[in-house]
Write a protein that holds these residues in place. Structure first.
Motif, mmCIF file in Angstrom:
data_model
loop_
_atom_site.group_PDB
_atom_site.id
_atom_site.type_symbol
_atom_site.label_atom_id
_atom_site.label_comp_id
_atom_site.label_asym_id
_atom_site.label_seq_id
_atom_site.Cartn_x
_atom_site.Cartn_y
_atom_site.Cartn_z
ATOM 1 N N LEU A 201 4.410 94.946 96.471
ATOM 2 C CA LEU A 201 3.800 93.801 97.138
ATOM 3 C C LEU A 201 3.380 94.161 98.562
ATOM 4 C CD1 LEU A 201 3.161 90.722 97.204
ATOM 5 C CD2 LEU A 201 5.506 90.388 98.043
ATOM 6 N N LEU A 202 4.232 94.891 99.271
ATOM 7 C CA LEU A 202 3.899 95.306 100.631
ATOM 8 C C LEU A 202 2.626 96.142 100.650
ATOM 9 C CD1 LEU A 202 7.392 96.210 102.142
ATOM 10 C CD2 LEU A 202 5.804 94.508 103.014
ATOM 11 N N VAL A 203 2.512 97.086 99.714
ATOM 12 C CA VAL A 203 1.323 97.935 99.655
ATOM 13 C C VAL A 203 0.068 97.092 99.424
ATOM 14 C CG1 VAL A 203 0.174 99.779 98.378
ATOM 15 C CG2 VAL A 203 2.604 99.969 98.907
ATOM 16 N N LEU A 204 0.145 96.145 98.479
ATOM 17 C CA LEU A 204 -1.011 95.294 98.196
ATOM 18 C C LEU A 204 -1.420 94.499 99.430
ATOM 19 C CD1 LEU A 204 -0.103 93.874 94.652
ATOM 20 C CD2 LEU A 204 -1.867 95.553 95.186
ATOM 21 N N ILE A 205 -0.449 93.895 100.106
ATOM 22 C CA ILE A 205 -0.758 93.071 101.272
ATOM 23 C C ILE A 205 -1.341 93.932 102.388
ATOM 24 C CG2 ILE A 205 0.178 91.474 102.970
ATOM 25 C CD1 ILE A 205 0.136 90.395 100.149
ATOM 26 N N VAL A 206 -0.791 95.131 102.586
ATOM 27 C CA VAL A 206 -1.305 96.019 103.638
ATOM 28 C C VAL A 206 -2.778 96.316 103.408
ATOM 29 C CG1 VAL A 206 -1.191 98.381 104.517
ATOM 30 C CG2 VAL A 206 0.902 97.043 104.303
ATOM 31 N N PHE A 207 -3.153 96.663 102.174
ATOM 32 C CA PHE A 207 -4.549 96.992 101.893
ATOM 33 C C PHE A 207 -5.460 95.780 102.113
ATOM 34 C CE2 PHE A 207 -3.156 100.934 99.880
ATOM 35 C CZ PHE A 207 -4.213 101.777 100.191
ATOM 36 N N VAL A 208 -5.041 94.615 101.642
ATOM 37 C CA VAL A 208 -5.881 93.424 101.807
ATOM 38 C C VAL A 208 -6.045 93.089 103.286
ATOM 39 C CG1 VAL A 208 -6.055 90.958 101.341
ATOM 40 C CG2 VAL A 208 -5.290 92.511 99.546
ATOM 41 N N VAL A 209 -4.935 93.117 104.028
ATOM 42 C CA VAL A 209 -4.970 92.731 105.434
ATOM 43 C C VAL A 209 -5.804 93.713 106.260
ATOM 44 C CG1 VAL A 209 -3.516 92.585 107.494
ATOM 45 C CG2 VAL A 209 -2.844 91.406 105.404
ATOM 46 N N LEU A 210 -5.771 94.988 105.911
ATOM 47 C CA LEU A 210 -6.531 95.975 106.679
ATOM 48 C C LEU A 210 -8.010 95.959 106.334
ATOM 49 C CD1 LEU A 210 -4.130 99.059 106.735
ATOM 50 C CD2 LEU A 210 -4.459 97.313 108.473
#
Length: 776
Positions: A201-210
């Motif tokens: 989940l952290l990886v997914l959120i990082v990519f979307v947010v960046l």
């Protein structure tokens, strides 16, 4: 509407963009630079999977540790390799000792020939460090002649510190704290553990947010020069074009800027890729060749950016009535509607709601719902912000001249002001949510170590075969070491092989044994038994006087090093106590005089060290002493806590990505600010010609930036807190707002905008001249 007419109108708009003189070229260039910066970051993102795969492939190709219990058979094709890793200050140094068994032994990747004993080959970064003044202590530790350089194929990244050293007498069958193995090839596969759902989940959120701010900036860049463009479109209406045709022509102009931006973005990416090997961000770097975007992803970017330029332009003109005299822009725009803007964040919350309370125990989170929900929430900022700016500035009137000039400008073009702020607001909202999520799950991936830092701050594992008393003398004489406690450990079993009952054995002098047990009295030659310590159920069965036991009993195929011993009649009883590492061993305690002959050779030996932290580089001095004792000595630096490597890697990746996005934000904001100043050149010149002070105009420009930024950051904080709360509930973590992180993220966003505003002041001063009223 036929595709032929669409293509003809788009082509006409593109021709206007490139043949419309200096003004048209300036607009195309500004659009292209804004789009190009976004495209460069998108290409960098598409290259990340390739870079990570290349790093993983090189790491796997040089893997030499199987951690197996069976030692390979010696032949002329085998190699004995020993782990000689070390640390220099805060940097890890990968080290291996090599002893080929024959002429056809496998060479490590990146090494052309085996170094002889006393020689080593080093990575370029380590070579530079050893030659520098900062590397003096490391030169003392790695006191070997450098005979070669490790090629790129044998390194993870260009800044890795690594060496291969020649050695003799390495015994893979012996007992040693350093890992020693005999291998027939490099590249042994190692099974990796799957990440748990929260890390995914952290990886997914990082990519979307960046990536979300990048898309926002590209969408804003294709709308540069909107007011001038509308005047040109009004002229087209005057010569007979209808409203739909003018919109398609406008889309063609944006398409031309986007296509030039693709070319510039590719150039920015290629230039940045060449510099990638020279730059290290948060201790992460890559070889330029690793940044090789997937052709499919490159094609997707190449198609998506021009398509987005056309779509955004048509969407922006949907409510604009382009008349032959172009008077619509001077009229008061209709009020924006709120209801549909609220649907976006509410839709995002609806997509995330089914996963609330799922935690890590109910499988992976639905990645489509996660990505869609977060996207809708962040896109909701870009939809809500124009309405918020319009609603607030409509109620702001009274104030000084600079304030009134700024507010009136915002009232007339609140949409342009919001577009300037959208990207930074989206980035700040995403950063706040991520900081809340990282802070919320941090404890789950942080382990509090049991080490008692009041009793020791380092430990040194001394290989078997090295005299422990000699190692203690050397370590005690090291500058900055205040005290030492040396303990040796092995096991005792009821049988020689595969004992059914076993206990631990600890060896040390009386002072050292008091670090691990409560002794009644002690002198050399004594043996103690500590029953019922943690995890100890065998001592009470084995400590009967006269019982025959075996020290270092064998398990599996490792036989031949067992040492028989009988429990003495005068064995003493002692109480248990945790040792400096926080463990409670119990079992049998030996003073050196009571230890059977040959038993010292099978002991796992550890020296605990107390340090004087005021001595400069005290830990490096200890590591240097340990290296002189034996190259395979392992030095451990104690810390109060330790964190999961995968969690730390994701956080580091976020830091690297956030740095790149902040650079993009600053550059894009500066380009956008310059474009808006260029459009207002004649207005500013007219105000100066009528006697308006430059200070007043500068303050008005500052207020025009500050008001939307304040509103955007406030909205970003609200959305970020909402998203962060939902994400924490999804992971099953209690909601806690880290206000320091919220304020710091908001402050960073405000700081970026302030810096951009200061950089735009010199061009603003040059534009505030009466000569700007001249026209052709």
């Amino acid at each position: 509407m036929s595709a032929r007419q669409w293509s003809r109108d788009l082509a006409m708009g593109a021709r206007f963009a490139v043949t419309g003189g200096r003004e048209a070229w300036v607009r195309v260039l500004l659009t292209a630079v804004g789009v190009g910066l976004g495209v460069a970051l998108l290409l960098l993102t598409t290259a990340l999977p390739s870079a990570l795969a290349s790093r993983h492939d090189r790491e796997s190709a040089r893997n030499d540790m199987t951690y197996g219990s069976v030692v390979a058979k010696k032949s002329d094709r085998t190699l004995v390799v020993a782990d000689a890793d070390t640390t220099f200050r805060d940097s890890d140094v990968r080290g291996r000792l090599l002893a080929p068994d024959g002429p056809r032994a496998p060479l490590p990747p990146g090494v052309s020939a085996f170094p002889a004993p006393g020689e080593m080959v080093v990575s370029p970064a380590l070579g530079r460090l050893l030659k520098s003044a900062d590397g003096k202590l490391l030169r003392e530790r790695l006191d070997r002649r450098v005979t070669g350089t490790i090629a790129d194929s044998g390194l993870v990244d260009p800044h890795e510190l690594a060496f291969y050293a020649g050695a003799a007498g390495l015994d893979p069958t012996g007992t040693s704290t350093g890992r020693i193995e005999r291998i027939g090839t490099f590249g042994t596969a190692v099974r990796s553990e799957a990440m748990d759902p929260v890390l995914v989940l952290l990886v997914l959120i990082v990519f979307v947010v960046l990536l979300m701010p990048v898309g926002v900036f590209i969408a804003a860049a294709v709308r540069f020069g909107g007011e001038r463009r509308d005047r040109r479109l009004a002229a087209l209406r005057l010569v007979g074009a209808d409203g739909r045709m003018t919109r398609r022509i406008a889309a063609g102009e944006a398409l031309a800027g986007a296509l030039v931006g693709l070319v510039l973005g590719a150039g920015f990416f290629l230039a940045g890729r060449q510099l990638a090997g020279l730059v290290m961000v948060f201790r992460i770097s890559v070889f330029p060749g690793d940044l090789d975007p997937s052709p499919a992803l490159v094609a997707l970017v190449a198609l998506a950016v021009p398509a987005a330029a056309v779509a955004v332009t048509l969407f922006a003109l949907r409510g604009v009535v382009i008349e032959p005299l172009g008077v619509v822009r001077t009229a008061r725009p209709s009020r924006r509607r709120l209801w549909w803007r609220l649907l976006l964040p509410l839709g995002g919350l609806a997509m995330l709601y089914p996963m609330i309370g799922q935690g890590r125990s109910n499988g992976d989170f639905n990645q489509y719902l996660v990505i869609g929900g977060v996207l809708l929430l962040l896109v909701g900022i870009t939809a809500l912000l124009p309405w918020v700016v319009e609603a607030v500035v409509a109620r702001l009137n009274s104030g000084g001249v600079a304030w009134q000039l700024a507010i009136r400008r915002l009232q007339l073009s609140s949409g342009s002001a919001a577009r300037l702020v959208n990207g930074i607001a989206v980035a700040v909202a995403g950063a706040i949510a991520l900081q809340m999520l990282f802070a919320g799950v941090d404890d789950d991936y942080t382990r509090v170590n049991k080490n008692d830092l009041t009793r020791a701050q380092m430990s040194v594992d001394v290989p078997a075969g090295v005299r422990l008393d000699g190692a203690v003398r050397q370590l005690s004489g090291t500058k900055g070491v205040t005290h030492t406690a040396a303990l040796g450990r092995t096991d005792a079993g009821s049988r020689r092989n595969e004992p059914s009952t076993s206990s631990s054995v600890t060896v040390g002098d009386c002072a050292a044994l008091r670090e691990t047990a409560v002794l009644p009295s002690c002198k050399d030659g004594d043996v103690f038994a500590v029953e019922n310590a943690d995890w100890d159920t065998g001592t009470a069965k084995l400590d009967k006087p006269g019982t025959g036991l075996y020290l270092n009993p064998s398990y599996g195929s490792s036989k031949g090093r067992e040492i028989p011993w009988k429990v003495p009649a005068d064995i003493k009883r002692a109480g248990s106590r945790t040792d400096p590492s926080g463990s409670e061993y119990g079992g049998f305690l030996f003073t050196p005089g009571a230890l059977p002959e040959r038993a010292a050779s099978v002991m796992r030996q550890t020296v605990y060290l107390g340090l004087d932290e005021s001595v400069p580089d005290v830990r490096e001095l200890v590591r240097n002493t340990a290296a002189t004792i034996d190259p395979l000595t392992t030095v451990n630096t104690w810390t109060a806590t330790s964190q999961s490597r995968k969690f730390t890697s994701i956080r580091t990746g976020l830091s690297v990505g956030a740095t790149c996005v902040l650079v993009l934000i600053g550059a894009s904001l500066l380009v956008s600010q310059l474009e808006q100043l260029r459009e207002r050149r004649k207005l500013l010149s007219a105000l100066v010609a009528f006697g308006t002070r430059r200070r007043t105009l500068s303050l008005s420009v500052l207020w025009q930036t500050a008001v939307p930024i304040a509103l955007g950051l406030a909205l970003a904080a609200i959305v970020g807190l909402t998203l962060g709360t939902v994400l924490l509930k999804m992971t099953g973590t209690s909601v806690h707002v880290d206000w320091a992180s919220v304020l710091s993220m908001t402050g960073i966003g405000a700081g970026v905008v302030l810096l951009v505003t200061l950089l735009s002041l010199p061009p603003l001063i040059r534009l505030m001249r009466p000569e700007g009223l001249r026209t052709e």
